[in-house]
Design a protein around this motif. Structure first.
Motif, PDB file in Angstrom:
ATOM      1  N   LEU A 239       0.959  -1.200   0.162  1.00  0.00           N
ATOM      2  CA  LEU A 239      -0.070   0.002   0.107  1.00  0.00           C
ATOM      3  C   LEU A 239       0.779   1.282  -0.023  1.00  0.00           C
ATOM      4  O   LEU A 239       0.490   2.302  -0.740  1.00  0.00           O
ATOM      5  CB  LEU A 239      -0.960   0.111   1.151  1.00  0.00           C
ATOM      6  CG  LEU A 239      -2.030   0.953   1.215  1.00  0.00           C
ATOM      7  CD1 LEU A 239      -3.005   0.944   0.063  1.00  0.00           C
ATOM      8  CD2 LEU A 239      -2.773   1.304   2.533  1.00  0.00           C
ATOM      9  N   MET A 317     -11.130   1.410  -6.212  1.00  0.00           N
ATOM     10  CA  MET A 317      -9.748   1.567  -6.440  1.00  0.00           C
ATOM     11  C   MET A 317      -8.933   1.403  -7.793  1.00  0.00           C
ATOM     12  O   MET A 317      -8.209   2.231  -7.935  1.00  0.00           O
ATOM     13  CB  MET A 317      -9.329   0.584  -5.216  1.00  0.00           C
ATOM     14  CG  MET A 317      -9.524   0.857  -3.811  1.00  0.00           C
ATOM     15  SD  MET A 317      -8.881   0.074  -2.720  1.00  0.00           S
ATOM     16  CE  MET A 317      -7.079   0.712  -2.360  1.00  0.00           C
ATOM     17  N   ASP A 354     -10.490   7.114  -5.496  1.00  0.00           N
ATOM     18  CA  ASP A 354      -9.502   6.109  -4.838  1.00  0.00           C
ATOM     19  C   ASP A 354      -9.184   6.662  -3.591  1.00  0.00           C
ATOM     20  O   ASP A 354      -9.026   5.978  -2.630  1.00  0.00           O
ATOM     21  CB  ASP A 354      -8.351   6.549  -5.831  1.00  0.00           C
ATOM     22  CG  ASP A 354      -7.165   5.667  -5.217  1.00  0.00           C
ATOM     23  OD1 ASP A 354      -6.321   6.186  -4.386  1.00  0.00           O
ATOM     24  OD2 ASP A 354      -6.992   4.280  -5.894  1.00  0.00           O
ATOM     25  N   ARG A 358      -8.663   4.162  -0.206  1.00  0.00           N
ATOM     26  CA  ARG A 358      -7.283   3.756   0.356  1.00  0.00           C
ATOM     27  C   ARG A 358      -6.762   3.949   1.572  1.00  0.00           C
ATOM     28  O   ARG A 358      -6.308   3.329   2.295  1.00  0.00           O
ATOM     29  CB  ARG A 358      -6.242   4.458  -0.790  1.00  0.00           C
ATOM     30  CG  ARG A 358      -4.932   4.174  -0.318  1.00  0.00           C
ATOM     31  CD  ARG A 358      -3.779   4.687  -1.511  1.00  0.00           C
ATOM     32  NE  ARG A 358      -4.326   5.420  -2.452  1.00  0.00           N
ATOM     33  CZ  ARG A 358      -3.828   6.768  -2.217  1.00  0.00           C
ATOM     34  NH1 ARG A 358      -3.014   7.147  -1.181  1.00  0.00           N
ATOM     35  NH2 ARG A 358      -4.205   7.691  -3.187  1.00  0.00           N
ATOM     36  N   TYR A 419      -2.710  -2.893  -5.374  1.00  0.00           N
ATOM     37  CA  TYR A 419      -3.997  -3.088  -5.094  1.00  0.00           C
ATOM     38  C   TYR A 419      -4.677  -4.499  -4.975  1.00  0.00           C
ATOM     39  O   TYR A 419      -5.146  -5.023  -4.018  1.00  0.00           O
ATOM     40  CB  TYR A 419      -4.878  -2.170  -5.493  1.00  0.00           C
ATOM     41  CG  TYR A 419      -4.709  -0.551  -5.218  1.00  0.00           C
ATOM     42  CD1 TYR A 419      -4.106   0.000  -4.201  1.00  0.00           C
ATOM     43  CD2 TYR A 419      -5.447   0.186  -6.365  1.00  0.00           C
ATOM     44  CE1 TYR A 419      -4.105   1.118  -4.018  1.00  0.00           C
ATOM     45  CE2 TYR A 419      -5.474   1.794  -5.928  1.00  0.00           C
ATOM     46  CZ  TYR A 419      -4.809   2.173  -4.827  1.00  0.00           C
ATOM     47  OH  TYR A 419      -4.498   3.206  -4.580  1.00  0.00           O
TER      48      TYR A 419
END
Length: 435
Positions: A239, A317, A354, A358, A419
């Protein structure tokens, strides 16, 4: 969920965060200009890099202290330091003293103190939110930050020339309000006893305890062990890579793309009505694109949350990263004003799809025992992205625009790959990654 249902700490931190970003944008955006006029461009560059390095140290130190001693204490120390250094800078810049060296020293300590407090602030938001509320909270926070940055830059731009001491004085007064709000309105949120979770995290596919049972007699050993556990977390590392590349693409607008537009974009009419027309060159187009992104984020962030709340997070995402990257790829190659404006709209939609998801994914994956350490390391993505974005200016002097667009495309594919690697194999995150 509405704002009244949020934890009191959270409402205070969102309001305080708005004021902090407003003051930071109002003053700190112009410090590089101040230093360049006082010491020259070359020296100013070195001085700003020194501030960035000390900011990294402050972030890591604040992350460790917040996990060890508590969020509230860390926030109070950092915010008091910011307040005192703004006051020092204001006095040092006044006509009675006028010492650029003291102003810079205050700036240096100011950014250290602000960086010291930042992980505790981020962790406190995680402490008092639930998985169900986090996307809304991060959307509101994201909207608030962008609104503050826009107003701060506007106010600072009007007051910088001839009124810099006033700006610093206003910032010092504002940080008094921030520190007072933390002291009187914020309660401690640090989890009580979560060492077993941290120990389990430290094992992380190695079959060992990760040092959680080692004696804690040395502060430096505790510091190193705490961050070692963070760096061993593979999902978090993925990430972090995705966030760094995302930010690296975003910073292209004020790096390679900004240089390309200023150098290569021909002057053109954006709008013509009879004899009246709006004619822009590359620099003016860059300003319009930055303003468009900020205005769209402020106008659409909350709307996007309502429209997209039923869209699976995995889809948001993937699609968000794709749209965001595609928009910047167009900015890297197009010389047509309206095409650039449409690309900015596309990338902003991708950004809004996004970023909140996230942030919620990050919140779900960090263990309570090490939240601020995780947030401290995560926030370093901005520093690394600044380096990558700066290098892209040099790379862009060799590659043609389509080559830079292809490079952004590679960044976007890596983001989506990271992702996918995070969301696919983990049954524990199936609820977040429902698709």
């Amino acid at each position: 969920m509405n704002l009244s249902a949020l934890h009191p700490n959270l409402r205070v931190r969102i309001a305080v965060g708005f004021l902090q970003r407003l003051l930071d944008s109002m003053v700190m955006s112009f410090m590089a200009i101040y230093l360049a006029f006082e010491y020259g461009v070359a020296v100013a560059g070195v001085l700003v890099v020194t501030v960035m390095v000390l900011g990294v140290v402050g972030t890591l130190a604040g992350g460790h202290m917040s996990d060890a001693r508590g969020r509230r204490r860390t926030l109070l120390l950092g915010e008091t330091g910011v307040c005192l250094t703004f006051a020092l800078m204001a006095v040092a810049d006044s006509p009675a003293w006028h010492s650029p060296a003291i102003v810079y020293c205050g700036y240096l300590v100011n950014k250290f103190a602000a960086s010291f407090a930042m992980p505790a602030n981020d962790a406190m938001i995680l402490d008092v939110t639930t998985p169900e509320s986090r996307k809304l909270v991060y959307t509101i926070n994201y909207w608030s930050i962008n609104l503050a940055l826009a107003f701060g830059a506007l106010l600072g731009g009007f007051l910088y020339n001839g009124h810099f001491t006033l700006l610093l004085t206003l910032a010092a007064g504002g940080t008094v309000v921030i520190a007072a709000a933390t002291y009187f309105l914020i309660a401690e949120t640090k989890p009580e006893e979560t060492e077993p979770e941290e120990t389990e995290r430290g094992q992380n596919e190695r079959g060992e305890t990760g040092g959680a049972a080692e004696p804690r007699g040395s502060i430096l050993r505790d510091f190193a062990n705490g961050y070692r556990l963070v760096l061993q977390d593979r999902a978090f590392g993925r990430l972090l890579v995705a966030a760094t590349l995302f930010m690296s693409i975003e910073l292209q607008l004020i790096n390679y793309i900004g240089v390309r537009l200023a150098r290569d974009l021909p002057a053109q009419n954006l709008l013509s009505i009879g004899s009246w027309s709006v004619r822009v060159d590359g620099v003016e187009m860059l300003g319009i694109l930055r303003a468009e992104n900020t205005v769209l984020v402020v106008a659409l962030a909350l709307v996007a949350h309502l429209v997209l709340r039923r869209v699976p997070d995995r889809v948001r995402m993937y699609a968000g990263a794709g749209l965001f990257t595609a928009g910047y790829m167009v900015l890297a190659v197009s010389d047509t004003g309206w095409v650039l404006l449409v690309a900015a709209l596309v990338l902003t939609v991708g950004e809004l799809m996004d970023v909140p998801v996230r942030q919620a994914l990050l919140a779900d994956m960090v263990p309570a025992a090490s939240r601020t350490r995780y947030m401290a390391v995560y926030n370093l993505n901005i520093r690394v992205a600044l380096v990558v974005a700066s290098l892209c200016i040099t790379i862009g002097s060799v590659l043609p625009p389509w080559g830079m667009a292809a490079l952004y495309g590679v960044f976007g594919l890596v983001i989506i790959w990271q992702y996918h690697a995070i969301l696919t194999p983990s049954a524990a995150r199936a609820e977040l990654a429902r698709a």
